[in-house]
Motif scaffolding. Sequence first.
Motif, PDB file in Angstrom:
ATOM      1  N   THR A 152       0.680  -1.361  -0.035  1.00 57.10           N
ATOM      2  CA  THR A 152       0.027  -0.015  -0.044  1.00 57.10           C
ATOM      3  C   THR A 152       0.811   1.198   0.089  1.00 57.10           C
ATOM      4  O   THR A 152       1.959   0.975   0.437  1.00 57.10           O
ATOM      5  N   GLU A 153       0.170   2.349  -0.332  1.00 54.95           N
ATOM      6  CA  GLU A 153       1.017   3.582  -0.477  1.00 54.95           C
ATOM      7  C   GLU A 153       1.130   4.362   0.873  1.00 54.95           C
ATOM      8  O   GLU A 153       1.925   5.354   0.801  1.00 54.95           O
ATOM      9  N   ASP A 154       0.402   3.971   1.922  1.00 55.87           N
ATOM     10  CA  ASP A 154       0.258   4.791   2.818  1.00 55.87           C
ATOM     11  C   ASP A 154       1.048   4.151   4.240  1.00 55.87           C
ATOM     12  O   ASP A 154       0.703   4.150   5.341  1.00 55.87           O
ATOM     13  N   THR A 155       2.134   3.790   4.089  1.00 57.83           N
ATOM     14  CA  THR A 155       3.045   3.296   4.936  1.00 57.83           C
ATOM     15  C   THR A 155       4.431   3.999   5.055  1.00 57.83           C
ATOM     16  O   THR A 155       5.004   4.174   4.044  1.00 57.83           O
ATOM     17  N   SER A 173       1.653   2.569   9.595  1.00 61.12           N
ATOM     18  CA  SER A 173       0.457   2.861   8.592  1.00 61.12           C
ATOM     19  C   SER A 173       0.002   4.006   8.977  1.00 61.12           C
ATOM     20  O   SER A 173      -0.232   4.624  10.068  1.00 61.12           O
ATOM     21  N   ILE A 174       0.274   5.052   7.979  1.00 58.51           N
ATOM     22  CA  ILE A 174      -0.294   6.495   8.104  1.00 58.51           C
ATOM     23  C   ILE A 174      -1.912   6.331   8.286  1.00 58.51           C
ATOM     24  O   ILE A 174      -2.485   7.005   9.109  1.00 58.51           O
ATOM     25  N   GLN A 175      -2.644   5.468   7.582  1.00 57.17           N
ATOM     26  CA  GLN A 175      -4.114   5.229   7.880  1.00 57.17           C
ATOM     27  C   GLN A 175      -4.733   4.995   9.293  1.00 57.17           C
ATOM     28  O   GLN A 175      -5.372   5.542   9.745  1.00 57.17           O
ATOM     29  N   THR A 176      -3.735   4.125   9.829  1.00 51.36           N
ATOM     30  CA  THR A 176      -4.327   3.612  11.229  1.00 51.36           C
ATOM     31  C   THR A 176      -3.493   4.242  12.254  1.00 51.36           C
ATOM     32  O   THR A 176      -3.866   4.089  13.629  1.00 51.36           O
ATOM     33  N   GLN A 222      -4.628  -4.051   6.291  1.00 57.11           N
ATOM     34  CA  GLN A 222      -4.645  -2.966   5.110  1.00 57.11           C
ATOM     35  C   GLN A 222      -3.259  -2.683   4.750  1.00 57.11           C
ATOM     36  O   GLN A 222      -3.190  -1.538   4.425  1.00 57.11           O
TER      37      GLN A 222
END
Length: 102
Positions: A15-18, A31-34, A90
Amino acid sequence: MKDELITTGHIIGQTEDTLVSNMDQDKVMMSIQTGKYYNLGAIGGRIWDIIETPTTVGRLVEVLTLEFDVNQTVCEEQVIIFLNKLLKEQLIVVKEEASVNL
């Protein structure tokens, strides 16, 4: 794809958001998302490096069995378990083999 199990024919990519960093021989990421942190360890980190370019699970297992002293069947089972954990968190994207775009 969230409820399905990963198979050797699936294409796996990051994924791109790490955010990822190397610490000694381990790979750690957030994880940027979580906002969760993860320690992938050395082998998990190697898997992460390999899937920087999306690849099939079958090819990933081939590479790992060449680099590590592991039986192909055992490697495949352990890699699929690991990838399913990453998918649940994710951290990876999974596509069918016939798909070109991730």
